[in-house]
Design a protein around this motif. Structure first.
Motif, PDB file in Angstrom:
ATOM      1  N   GLU A 192       0.536  -1.136   0.049  1.00  0.00           N
ATOM      2  CA  GLU A 192       0.174  -0.374   0.009  1.00  0.00           C
ATOM      3  C   GLU A 192       0.475   1.338  -0.099  1.00  0.00           C
ATOM      4  N   ARG A 193       2.054   1.309   0.518  1.00  0.00           N
ATOM      5  CA  ARG A 193       2.516   2.281   0.523  1.00  0.00           C
ATOM      6  C   ARG A 193       4.170   1.066  -0.006  1.00  0.00           C
ATOM      7  N   ARG A 248      13.018   9.019  -9.469  1.00  0.00           N
ATOM      8  CA  ARG A 248      12.431   8.191 -10.307  1.00  0.00           C
ATOM      9  C   ARG A 248      11.176   7.757  -9.130  1.00  0.00           C
ATOM     10  N   SER A 249      11.281   8.119  -8.210  1.00  0.00           N
ATOM     11  CA  SER A 249      10.478   7.891  -7.424  1.00  0.00           C
ATOM     12  C   SER A 249       9.085   9.178  -7.720  1.00  0.00           C
ATOM     13  N   ALA A 250       9.820  10.170  -7.929  1.00  0.00           N
ATOM     14  CA  ALA A 250       8.601  10.828  -8.685  1.00  0.00           C
ATOM     15  C   ALA A 250       7.861  10.815  -9.315  1.00  0.00           C
ATOM     16  N   ARG A 251       8.532  10.042 -10.580  1.00  0.00           N
ATOM     17  CA  ARG A 251       8.469   9.743 -11.876  1.00  0.00           C
ATOM     18  C   ARG A 251       7.423   8.757 -11.614  1.00  0.00           C
ATOM     19  N   ALA A 252       7.236   7.362 -10.751  1.00  0.00           N
ATOM     20  CA  ALA A 252       6.618   6.489 -10.151  1.00  0.00           C
ATOM     21  C   ALA A 252       5.491   6.989  -9.341  1.00  0.00           C
ATOM     22  N   ARG A 253       5.138   8.224  -8.225  1.00  0.00           N
ATOM     23  CA  ARG A 253       4.353   9.372  -7.877  1.00  0.00           C
ATOM     24  C   ARG A 253       3.172  10.444  -9.225  1.00  0.00           C
ATOM     25  N   THR A 254       3.682  10.376 -10.133  1.00  0.00           N
ATOM     26  CA  THR A 254       3.413  11.266 -11.558  1.00  0.00           C
ATOM     27  C   THR A 254       1.978   9.533 -11.778  1.00  0.00           C
ATOM     28  N   LEU A 255       2.453   8.426 -11.981  1.00  0.00           N
ATOM     29  CA  LEU A 255       2.535   7.408 -12.868  1.00  0.00           C
ATOM     30  C   LEU A 255       1.088   7.095 -11.565  1.00  0.00           C
ATOM     31  N   PRO A 272      -0.563   9.970  -4.850  1.00  0.00           N
ATOM     32  CA  PRO A 272       0.888   9.685  -4.649  1.00  0.00           C
ATOM     33  C   PRO A 272       1.553   9.277  -3.289  1.00  0.00           C
ATOM     34  N   ARG A 273       0.296  10.277  -2.713  1.00  0.00           N
ATOM     35  CA  ARG A 273       1.754  10.103  -0.638  1.00  0.00           C
ATOM     36  C   ARG A 273       2.375   8.794  -0.708  1.00  0.00           C
ATOM     37  N   CYS A 274       1.507   7.508  -1.456  1.00  0.00           N
ATOM     38  CA  CYS A 274       2.332   6.594  -1.085  1.00  0.00           C
ATOM     39  C   CYS A 274       3.438   5.931  -1.149  1.00  0.00           C
ATOM     40  N   VAL A 275       4.227   7.107  -2.260  1.00  0.00           N
ATOM     41  CA  VAL A 275       5.316   7.222  -2.500  1.00  0.00           C
ATOM     42  C   VAL A 275       6.076   8.128  -1.948  1.00  0.00           C
ATOM     43  N   SER A 276       7.223   7.572  -0.574  1.00  0.00           N
ATOM     44  CA  SER A 276       8.184   8.736   0.264  1.00  0.00           C
ATOM     45  C   SER A 276       9.743   8.693  -0.476  1.00  0.00           C
TER      46      SER A 276
END
Lengths: 132, 222
Positions: A56-57, A80-87, A95-99
């Motif tokens: 979940e996160r 890449r973390s930012a890209r994953a948040r966008t995708l 998107p806050r599930c990826v820190s």
């Protein structure tokens, strides 16, 4: 299945975690920790696959700027973390599930706080303001 | 090369909503180079579709594969044995690849995943720009190697217009150089500035798409 996944760089996060565990700290039950040889090896797909598998996160832990032995690894991990948040936001995942955080091997105390925060529920998203 | 970009996932999921067995097919040529439809993008798009479509229908199966060039029937032949397992093909190729699959497998539903944008080149990491409109009658020699059709915002064959200032185009001064400034600079560099004064007559566009669908036949290699 554990709901929370931490992807940590071997050079910094894993050493800080080992340091923390020497004090008697035990990783929360709901957290799975995976070591990356370098956070620069992180691929957007690793993060997407984690959500596909049911996590979940995801928390990505990379070295501090200028402390990356691969020079560019931390910058790439951040990108890449930012890209994953966008995708992920494209498919309705908050998107806050990826820190993404940067850490050094001596930051065990900070890591303890971050892991505690990581397993807390995400704060509710602010409602968009309605036009009058 | 042909430059494309992926359609928004929401658009793809709405098109794919009726289907439960989906094959995502990438193309390892132009669209792989522009990071739109190669093996990596196929994997990312498939993962996103599994997350999005799997919420309501966990039985949805999204498989992925890539062919070397989707615009060539010989390269797509390897897909034929497995197509019976799928209700729909999501093609991550340019429009040429999508049409080739649709023609070749005429009972298969083929949906495009990309918007084909232009023929261009990479400007650096993650940036591509248009360089050729495929007008069918190349005039680059008359413009010092700078194409005014694709690079001038107004496609002027005799320029510049009044919107050129400090070498930039008024349409988007931040991003766009004035093509006619580039042409001028090239003529200066080549020592042929007198060619700048040549007035070009109106172009015959019948060799472009305006003249109807185009086809080339080479008897010597048929």
């Amino acid at each position: 299945m554990k709901p929370y996944l931490v992807l940590g760089c071997d050079r910094s996060a894993s050493r800080a975690l080992a340091d923390l565990c020497r004090t008697g700290y035990v990783l929360p039950d709901e957290v799975e920790y995976r070591t990356l040889p370098c956070s620069g090896s992180l691929d957007v797909l690793y993060i997407l696959r984690a959500f596909e598998q049911g996590f979940e996160r995801v928390l990505v832990l990379s070295c501090n700027d200028d402390a990356c032995r691969s020079l560019d690894g931390s910058r790439r991990a951040a990108q890449r973390s930012a890209r994953a948040r966008t995708l992920l936001s494209e498919v309705g995942v908050n998107p806050r599930c990826v820190s993404f955080r940067q850490i050094s091997p001596t930051m065990a105390a900070d890591l303890c706080i971050w892991l505690d925060e990581f397993v807390q529920p995400l704060p509710a998203e602010a409602e968009p303001e309605k036009a009058e | 090369m042909i430059v494309a970009e992926r359609k928004p996932i929401a658009e793809l999921t709405s098109r794919l909503a009726p289907y439960r067995r989906i094959l995502v097919v990438g193309c390892n040529t132009c669209v792989a180079v522009c990071s739109a439809g190669g093996a990596k993008e196929v994997a990312v798009t498939s993962a996103l579709l599994r997350i999005a479509l799997g919420r309501e229908h966990p039985e949805t199966r999204v498989d992925e594969t890539c062919v070397e060039r989707q615009c060539e029937v010989e390269m797509n032949a390897e897909l034929a044995p497995s197509l019976g397992n799928y209700e729909v093909i999501l093609s991550m190729a340019c429009g040429v690849g999508v049409q080739t699959l649709a023609e070749q497998f005429n009972t298969a539903v083929v949906i495009p995943a990309l918007n084909t944008k232009f023929m261009g080149r990479p400007e650096g990491l993650g940036e591509w720009s248009e360089r050729c409109a495929g007008c069918g009658n190349c005039v680059l020699e008359r413009y010092a190697g700078v194409c005014p059709i694709t690079r001038c915002s107004k496609n002027l064959l005799n320029g510049p217009c009044g919107g050129s200032a400090n070498g930039r185009c008024e349409v988007d001064p931040e991003r766009l150089p004035c093509a006619w400034q580039l042409i001028y600079d090239r003529w200066v560099a080549l020592g042929q500035l007198d060619r700048y004064l040549t007035n070009e007559p109106a172009k015959d566009w019948s060799s472009s798409l305006h003249g109807g669908p185009r086809r080339i036949q080479r008897e010597d290699i048929r």
